[in-house]
Design an enzyme around this catalytic site. Structure first.
Site, short mmCIF file in Angstrom:
data_model
loop_
_atom_site.label_atom_id
_atom_site.label_comp_id
_atom_site.label_asym_id
_atom_site.label_seq_id
_atom_site.Cartn_x
_atom_site.Cartn_y
_atom_site.Cartn_z
N TYR A 190 19.28 -33.21 18.04
CA TYR A 190 18.16 -32.45 18.58
C TYR A 190 16.81 -33.07 18.22
O TYR A 190 15.78 -32.47 18.46
CB TYR A 190 18.18 -31.00 18.06
CG TYR A 190 19.27 -30.13 18.65
CD1 TYR A 190 20.32 -30.68 19.38
CD2 TYR A 190 19.24 -28.76 18.47
CE1 TYR A 190 21.31 -29.86 19.90
CE2 TYR A 190 20.22 -27.94 18.99
CZ TYR A 190 21.26 -28.50 19.71
OH TYR A 190 22.23 -27.70 20.23
N LYS A 232 31.26 -33.54 10.38
CA LYS A 232 32.39 -34.21 11.04
C LYS A 232 32.43 -35.63 10.49
O LYS A 232 32.37 -36.63 11.22
CB LYS A 232 32.16 -34.17 12.57
CG LYS A 232 33.32 -34.64 13.40
CD LYS A 232 34.39 -33.61 13.60
CE LYS A 232 35.54 -34.18 14.39
NZ LYS A 232 36.69 -33.27 14.50
N ASP A 268 23.25 -24.80 15.42
CA ASP A 268 22.91 -24.05 16.62
C ASP A 268 24.15 -23.32 17.16
O ASP A 268 24.13 -22.12 17.43
CB ASP A 268 22.37 -25.04 17.67
CG ASP A 268 21.76 -24.34 18.87
OD1 ASP A 268 21.53 -23.12 18.79
OD2 ASP A 268 21.53 -25.01 19.88
#
Ligand code: NAD
Length: 360
Positions: A123, A190, A247
């Site tokens: 983002y 991750k 988010d």
């Protein structure tokens, strides 16, 4: 008296801001509200959706309660919400998700806090459009330096994760856990796939955790975390995540807790903090005295805790919980049938909460 900026927003903003202000005042918190404008309505009057006075007011007071602001799709001004977070460097997005008796949800035992990094990751807004010269140059460079190849018909979004921003947000999560008497912080990533971005996030999380031996620390891979939250949400407490996962999991957790109508939040920086509901400006309900003020009132509870007015915060949260549990003086969205004619309006729900505050 404590000076606090009240950004009334647009759409349903002014109605819920007024409801929240009245409820907070009823606790005896002694707030000197300084109203400030932002959004579509002030744009029409002044030509700017975010007057300088509004920014200056937040900077001066350090704390604001903010109602939602519309972001027009396609044209018009860019998101004021994103602009405020970036300009004021509000790097942490805090979203508690909690079950309240009377709020319809599949779960009754939710008590989670999402801490989302607000400035980096996918983002960050560093993007290269398909077919552009810069994009071709970047693809050429990558194809010369990496074993894996990118095809020329690709668009690219960059995912920066830095030591500094990761340290800052993980430390924020631990400090919050300590201040609020919480037992555990879970860092989500991750790292098994994205070794240099999420791998760095995990490494830094582990380093920061060493400074907080009084708080349990663990990590989870994001896909597993989603499943675990659905199956065993009671295992988790404070959850810290990079921007994109934050988010997505914020909404997942808001759903576990009972949805948008009751989901509070805050965006917090080193010195400044803006408290706001998770939901938007719901323009179709503007001026109807219809929508649920609970999410903004609970954001007010967070704000009171932030400024050290713990007794007032407890009073307000207990009053909201009591009204919601009774299920009588609540807005349409909290009734089992959304067409229930006994549903009350925004300001009447605020009145009911104020009555409960007076009874304590
Ligand atoms: P929204 O949250 O405004 O509304 C979606 C639906 O949720 C509404 O139609 C309504 O049915 C329900 N809802 C929302 N708030 C409610 C409340 N308090 N009580 C009862 N029901 C409620 O989402 P949207 O329609 O996607 O966005 C509308 C505008 O708000 C957009 O311009 C968006 O960009 C903006 N927005 C602003 C913020 C913010 O100011 N922080 C956050 C999200 C969206």
């Amino acid at each position: 008296m404590t000076d606090i900026t009240l950004i009334t927003g647009d759409g349903i903003g002014p109605e819920i801001a007024e409801a929240a202000r009245r409820c907070i005042d009823a606790t005896g918190a002694e707030i000197n509200w300084q109203p400030a404008l932002a959004g579509a309505d002030v744009m029409k009057q002044t030509g700017t959706p975010l007057p300088d006075e509004t920014i200056e007011s937040v900077k001066k007071n350090a704390v604001a309660l903010k109602a939602p602001i519309t972001t027009p799709v396609g044209k018009g001004f860019r998101s004021i919400n994103v602009y405020l977070r970036q300009t004021l460097n509000l790097y942490a997005c805090l979203r508690p998700c909690k079950s309240y008796k009377g709020v319809r949800s599949r779960y009754s035992n939710i008590d989670l806090v999402i801490v989302r990094e607000n400035t980096e990751d996918l983002y960050a807004g560093i993007e290269f459009e398909k077919g552009k010269d810069d994009t071709a140059e970047l693809i050429g460079w990558i194809n010369r330096h990496c074993d894996r190849k990118i095809t020329p018909d690709s668009g690219i979004s960059i995912k920066p994760i830095s030591v500094r921003a990761t340290e800052r947000i993980v430390r924020f999560a631990f400090e919050y856990a300590r201040k609020m008497g919480r037992r555990k912080v879970t860092s989500v990533h991750k790292a098994n796939i994205m070794k240099f971005s999420d791998g760095l996030w995990l490494e830094v999380s582990r380093e920061v955790a060493k400074n907080y031996p009084d708080i349990e620390f663990e990590d989870r891979i994001v896909d597993n975390m989603c499943m675990q939250l659905i199956q065993k949400p009671e295992l988790y407490d404070v959850i810290v995540l990079p921007n994109l996962y934050g988010d997505i999991l914020s909404d997942l957790c808001a759903g576990l807790g009972g949805g948008l109508g009751v989901a509070p939040g805050a965006n917090i920086g080193e010195k400044l903090a803006i408290f706001e509901a998770t939901h938007g400006s719901a323009p179709k309900y503007k001026g109807q005295n219809k929508v649920n003020p609970t999410a903004l009132i609970l954001s007010g509870v967070m704000m009171l805790r932030h400024i050290g007015k713990t007794a007032e915060a407890d009073k307000l949260e207990n009053a909201v919980a009591a009204v919601v549990a009774e299920g009588k003086n609540v807005t349409y969205d909290m009734k089992p049938d959304r067409n229930d004619p006994t549903a009350v309006g925004t300001s009447q729900m605020a009145d009911a909460i104020i009555e409960k505050i007076k009874c304590q």
